[in-house]
Design a protein around this motif. Structure first.
Motif, PDB file in Angstrom:
ATOM      1  N   GLU B 238       0.839  -1.196   0.000  1.00  0.00           N
ATOM      2  CA  GLU B 238       0.000   0.000   0.000  1.00  0.00           C
ATOM      3  C   GLU B 238       0.886   1.262   0.000  1.00  0.00           C
ATOM      4  O   GLU B 238       0.631   2.221  -0.750  1.00  0.00           O
ATOM      5  N   ARG B 239       1.932   1.243   0.827  1.00  0.00           N
ATOM      6  CA  ARG B 239       2.842   2.401   0.878  1.00  0.00           C
ATOM      7  C   ARG B 239       3.511   2.611  -0.479  1.00  0.00           C
ATOM      8  O   ARG B 239       3.672   3.739  -0.950  1.00  0.00           O
ATOM      9  N   ARG B 240       3.905   1.481  -1.078  1.00  0.00           N
ATOM     10  CA  ARG B 240       4.583   1.596  -2.371  1.00  0.00           C
ATOM     11  C   ARG B 240       3.630   2.188  -3.419  1.00  0.00           C
ATOM     12  O   ARG B 240       4.036   3.009  -4.243  1.00  0.00           O
ATOM     13  N   ARG B 241       2.367   1.743  -3.358  1.00  0.00           N
ATOM     14  CA  ARG B 241       1.396   2.244  -4.329  1.00  0.00           C
ATOM     15  C   ARG B 241       1.171   3.747  -4.143  1.00  0.00           C
ATOM     16  O   ARG B 241       1.184   4.531  -5.122  1.00  0.00           O
ATOM     17  N   ILE B 242       1.030   4.197  -2.883  1.00  0.00           N
ATOM     18  CA  ILE B 242       0.808   5.623  -2.618  1.00  0.00           C
ATOM     19  C   ILE B 242       2.027   6.432  -3.062  1.00  0.00           C
ATOM     20  O   ILE B 242       1.920   7.495  -3.685  1.00  0.00           O
ATOM     21  N   ARG B 243       3.198   5.855  -2.735  1.00  0.00           N
ATOM     22  CA  ARG B 243       4.434   6.561  -3.121  1.00  0.00           C
ATOM     23  C   ARG B 243       4.513   6.702  -4.642  1.00  0.00           C
ATOM     24  O   ARG B 243       4.862   7.764  -5.174  1.00  0.00           O
ATOM     25  N   ARG B 244       4.161   5.589  -5.346  1.00  0.00           N
ATOM     26  CA  ARG B 244       4.214   5.612  -6.807  1.00  0.00           C
ATOM     27  C   ARG B 244       3.219   6.639  -7.368  1.00  0.00           C
ATOM     28  O   ARG B 244       3.538   7.419  -8.267  1.00  0.00           O
ATOM     29  N   ASP B 245       2.014   6.642  -6.782  1.00  0.00           N
ATOM     30  CA  ASP B 245       0.995   7.586  -7.256  1.00  0.00           C
ATOM     31  C   ASP B 245       1.442   9.025  -7.043  1.00  0.00           C
ATOM     32  O   ASP B 245       1.271   9.883  -7.912  1.00  0.00           O
ATOM     33  N   LEU B 246       2.013   9.270  -5.852  1.00  0.00           N
ATOM     34  CA  LEU B 246       2.462  10.637  -5.572  1.00  0.00           C
ATOM     35  C   LEU B 246       3.636  11.023  -6.461  1.00  0.00           C
ATOM     36  O   LEU B 246       3.700  12.130  -7.008  1.00  0.00           O
ATOM     37  N   HIS B 247       4.570  10.069  -6.603  1.00  0.00           N
ATOM     38  CA  HIS B 247       5.792  10.374  -7.337  1.00  0.00           C
ATOM     39  C   HIS B 247       5.543  10.488  -8.848  1.00  0.00           C
ATOM     40  O   HIS B 247       6.020  11.407  -9.509  1.00  0.00           O
ATOM     41  N   ASP B 248       4.776   9.543  -9.385  1.00  0.00           N
ATOM     42  CA  ASP B 248       4.593   9.496 -10.841  1.00  0.00           C
ATOM     43  C   ASP B 248       3.414  10.337 -11.324  1.00  0.00           C
ATOM     44  O   ASP B 248       3.371  10.721 -12.473  1.00  0.00           O
ATOM     45  N   GLY B 249       2.458  10.576 -10.443  1.00  0.00           N
ATOM     46  CA  GLY B 249       1.264  11.296 -10.880  1.00  0.00           C
ATOM     47  C   GLY B 249       1.248  12.738 -10.407  1.00  0.00           C
ATOM     48  O   GLY B 249       1.408  13.672 -11.211  1.00  0.00           O
ATOM     49  N   LEU B 250       1.112  12.908  -9.099  1.00  0.00           N
ATOM     50  CA  LEU B 250       0.961  14.256  -8.563  1.00  0.00           C
ATOM     51  C   LEU B 250       2.259  15.064  -8.656  1.00  0.00           C
ATOM     52  O   LEU B 250       2.241  16.263  -8.957  1.00  0.00           O
ATOM     53  N   GLY B 251       3.387  14.390  -8.436  1.00  0.00           N
ATOM     54  CA  GLY B 251       4.681  15.078  -8.447  1.00  0.00           C
ATOM     55  C   GLY B 251       4.946  15.776  -9.766  1.00  0.00           C
ATOM     56  O   GLY B 251       5.169  17.009  -9.814  1.00  0.00           O
ATOM     57  N   PRO B 252       4.940  15.053 -10.895  1.00  0.00           N
ATOM     58  CA  PRO B 252       5.178  15.700 -12.192  1.00  0.00           C
ATOM     59  C   PRO B 252       4.146  16.780 -12.518  1.00  0.00           C
ATOM     60  O   PRO B 252       4.490  17.803 -13.123  1.00  0.00           O
ATOM     61  N   THR B 253       2.880  16.532 -12.110  1.00  0.00           N
ATOM     62  CA  THR B 253       1.847  17.534 -12.386  1.00  0.00           C
ATOM     63  C   THR B 253       2.179  18.851 -11.688  1.00  0.00           C
ATOM     64  O   THR B 253       2.106  19.934 -12.278  1.00  0.00           O
ATOM     65  N   LEU B 254       2.576  18.761 -10.398  1.00  0.00           N
ATOM     66  CA  LEU B 254       2.925  19.970  -9.644  1.00  0.00           C
ATOM     67  C   LEU B 254       4.179  20.627 -10.226  1.00  0.00           C
ATOM     68  O   LEU B 254       4.283  21.860 -10.286  1.00  0.00           O
ATOM     69  N   ALA B 255       5.130  19.789 -10.663  1.00  0.00           N
ATOM     70  CA  ALA B 255       6.353  20.345 -11.274  1.00  0.00           C
ATOM     71  C   ALA B 255       6.005  21.093 -12.558  1.00  0.00           C
ATOM     72  O   ALA B 255       6.525  22.194 -12.823  1.00  0.00           O
ATOM     73  N   ALA B 256       5.085  20.487 -13.341  1.00  0.00           N
ATOM     74  CA  ALA B 256       4.670  21.141 -14.592  1.00  0.00           C
ATOM     75  C   ALA B 256       3.952  22.451 -14.290  1.00  0.00           C
ATOM     76  O   ALA B 256       4.151  23.472 -14.991  1.00  0.00           O
ATOM     77  N   LEU B 257       3.151  22.443 -13.224  1.00  0.00           N
ATOM     78  CA  LEU B 257       2.450  23.669 -12.820  1.00  0.00           C
ATOM     79  C   LEU B 257       3.449  24.760 -12.471  1.00  0.00           C
ATOM     80  O   LEU B 257       3.288  25.929 -12.834  1.00  0.00           O
ATOM     81  N   ARG B 258       4.511  24.355 -11.742  1.00  0.00           N
ATOM     82  CA  ARG B 258       5.515  25.351 -11.351  1.00  0.00           C
ATOM     83  C   ARG B 258       6.175  25.966 -12.591  1.00  0.00           C
ATOM     84  O   ARG B 258       6.381  27.185 -12.687  1.00  0.00           O
TER      85      ARG B 258
END
Lengths: 127, 435
Positions: B238-258
């Motif tokens: 579960e931790r790995r899945r959340i980490r993957r979702d945050l890292h691969d999904g939300l992380g790049p999106t926020l970086a692109a927003l910046r």
């Protein structure tokens, strides 16, 4: 406790034999070595002490047999076997035939106790 | 002397030092053996002496009450002794062995000894307790052969003490706990052509009951350990899945927003049209990020549960069709349920509805939730086509079973007489509340 009939008979026989023998053995033990008749020596003191000890152990074993305890049956077998072994010299070296007959009765008595104790199957016992 | 055949784990268990010593000396040089031999030969000597004394005395009777009968009476005594000594020895041997070995003064002492030997085991795993059990039974009952076959989660395991003597009757006693057979105890008589006595059988059955309880406890211990491992694995997954979702999904999106905000900063004064286009892109990206976060949160716990409660969430479960009507029957005042139980009920109901929509061709389904002091029961019934004849449990049904089992519950799937299917999930409430 479900006591086999042969154990009941054996316990009664042991008590009878030992009580009667004690009645004869105790005076010998208290009196010490001496003549049992003119010119005939009585049994040595150590033999009287051994007999007395065996008789007491026999009474203890009778209690164990009555309570259907393994130790009681084992002790009774040992005492009966020793009773036979100590009775044989009394038969062979008895100065009178009457004493020899008494010795034979004692030996048969002990043999009967052994047979009675070994007869029942332990699986009929719920101790 | 002891061999263990774990079907899953071939490592041979090591016997504790104390037990090993007892096994080596227990059968060959025990006090019982000495007692048996001592009694046998002591009584035999007494028998020979008695025969001699009696025959010689009888000779004295016959020959006119003489003390010293003729020499041939001694010879007669010797002949009688030689002729009878072997049968008497055989009879005595049987009787004394029975007395020494088969007589159990206190069966509870044997059971207590078994418990003490088991207490010596540092970890109560099948690999350690089975050798201890067979060794204790063999040593205390002086049995030459004892074997236990037991079923564990990891497979069947067989542990054997000694070898079965030829011409001995084999005996099998089932090891049972609460009407469920866990294994079997195999043994045989001590001597050829001589079955075990009734007292032996009684004691073995008493021991088998204790062994059944012990093996059941070991199985539970095994299952608990496996469950713990599953729990840790699931948490890490579960931790790995959340980490993957945050890292691969939300992380790049926020970086692109910046980055887009940086570009917007440069263009907002010089090129307002371009700024508006970037703002539109920014708005779409923020919407996407918000959806990602919602999905992430929904995976952790369905938001409907917090928004409407369990019954409300069941009423508002989203259906991908308008052809299916639904009724929800639940207590007006639902008692407080643990969060894990609420999620499990919601997920199972959701999966059941999903299956009905996809496979059942049903027009109506009923969701019934019943909660009493001990049990929470969810029942989802439809009027569809039921299960096909060649039904095999798919991922959805397995998932429902797993969710129920995790909380100590169960899922039963029953075909309805009038057609359709009923899925019943039962959960114990006591264990869940303790959590």
């Amino acid at each position: 406790m479900n006591r086999p009939r042969s154990y009941t008979i054996a316990a009664v026989l042991i008590v009878l034999y030992n009580v009667i023998s004690l009645m004869f053995e105790l005076p010998n033990l208290l009196q010490g070595p001496g003549e049992i008749s003119p010119g005939v020596e009585g049994p040595p003191v150590f033999l009287s002490i051994i007999n007395f000890t065996l008789l007491i152990l026999g009474l203890v074993s009778a209690y164990g047999v009555w309570q259907v305890q393994k130790w009681g049956v084992t002790l009774a077998l040992i005492v009966a076997a020793l009773g036979i072994l100590t009775g044989i010299p009394a038969i062979i070296f008895a100065p009178f035939l009457a004493l020899r007959v008494i010795g034979v009765i004692g030996v048969i008595w002990s043999a009967a106790i052994i047979v009675l104790l070994l007869r029942p199957r332990p699986n009929s016992i719920t101790a | 002397m002891i061999s263990t055949t774990p079907h899953a784990d071939p490592t041979s268990p090591q016997l504790p030092g104390q037990m090993h010593r007892e096994l080596r000396g227990g059968v060959r040089l025990s006090g019982d053996v000495l007692l048996s031999h001592g009694l046998l030969y002591g009584i035999l000597v007494a028998y020979a002496s008695a025969v001699y004394g009696i025959v010689v005395t009888c000779g004295g009777f016959i020959y006119w009450w003489t003390i010293n009968p003729p020499w041939w009476f001694t010879l007669l005594a010797l002949v009688i002794i030689v002729a009878t000594i072997l049968p008497v020895r055989s009879w005595l041997h049987t009787c004394i062995d029975r007395l020494v070995y088969d007589w159990h003064d206190d069966p509870y002492a044997v059971i207590n000894e078994l418990r003490q030997h088991l207490d010596l085991e540092p970890d109560q795993t099948p690999q350690t307790i089975l050798p201890a059990i067979v060794a204790t039974i063999a040593a205390t009952l002086r049995l030459p052969y004892v074997e236990i076959t037991a079923e564990f989660g990891s497979g069947a395991q067989t542990t054997t003490y000694g070898t079965q003597l030829t011409q001995t009757d084999p005996l099998t006693i089932p090891l049972i706990y609460r009407d469920v057979q866990i294994g079997a105890l195999h043994t045989a008589g001590r001597r050829p052509n001589e079955p075990l006595s009734a007292s032996d059988l009684r004691l073995l059955h008493d021991l088998a009951r204790q062994v059944g309880i012990t093996l059941h406890a070991a199985r539970l211990s095994n299952a608990l350990q496996a469950s713990r491992e599953q729990l840790v694995t699931a948490r890490e997954e579960e931790r790995r899945r959340i980490r993957r979702d945050l890292h691969d999904g939300l992380g790049p999106t926020l970086a692109a927003l910046r980055l887009q905000l940086g570009a917007l900063r440069h263009t907002v004064h010089d090129n307002p049209d371009e700024a508006v286009r970037i703002l539109d892109e920014l708005r779409a990206d923020v919407r996407s990020a918000t959806a990602d976060i919602r999905r992430l949160v929904y995976d952790l716990r369905p938001p409907l549960l917090d928004e409407f409660g369990l019954v409300g969430a069941l009423r508002n479960l989203e259906l991908s069709t308008d052809e299916l009507t639904r009724t929800v029957d639940a207590p007006a005042e639902l008692p407080s349920l643990p969060a894990a139980l609420e999620v499990a009920i919601y997920r199972i109901a959701s999966e059941a509805l999903h299956n009905i929509v996809r496979h059942a061709q049903a027009t109506h389904c009923a969701i019934n939730l019943d909660v009493d002091e001990t049990t929470a029961t969810l029942c989802v019934t439809d009027n569809g086509c039921g299960l096909p004849a060649s039904y095999l449990a798919g991922i959805g049904h397995r998932s429902m079973h797993e969710r129920a089992t995790e909380l100590g519950g169960s899922v039963t799937i029953l075909p309805m007489l009038a057609g359709g299917l009923s899925i019943i999930a039962r959960f114990p409430r006591t264990g869940a509340q303790d959590d």
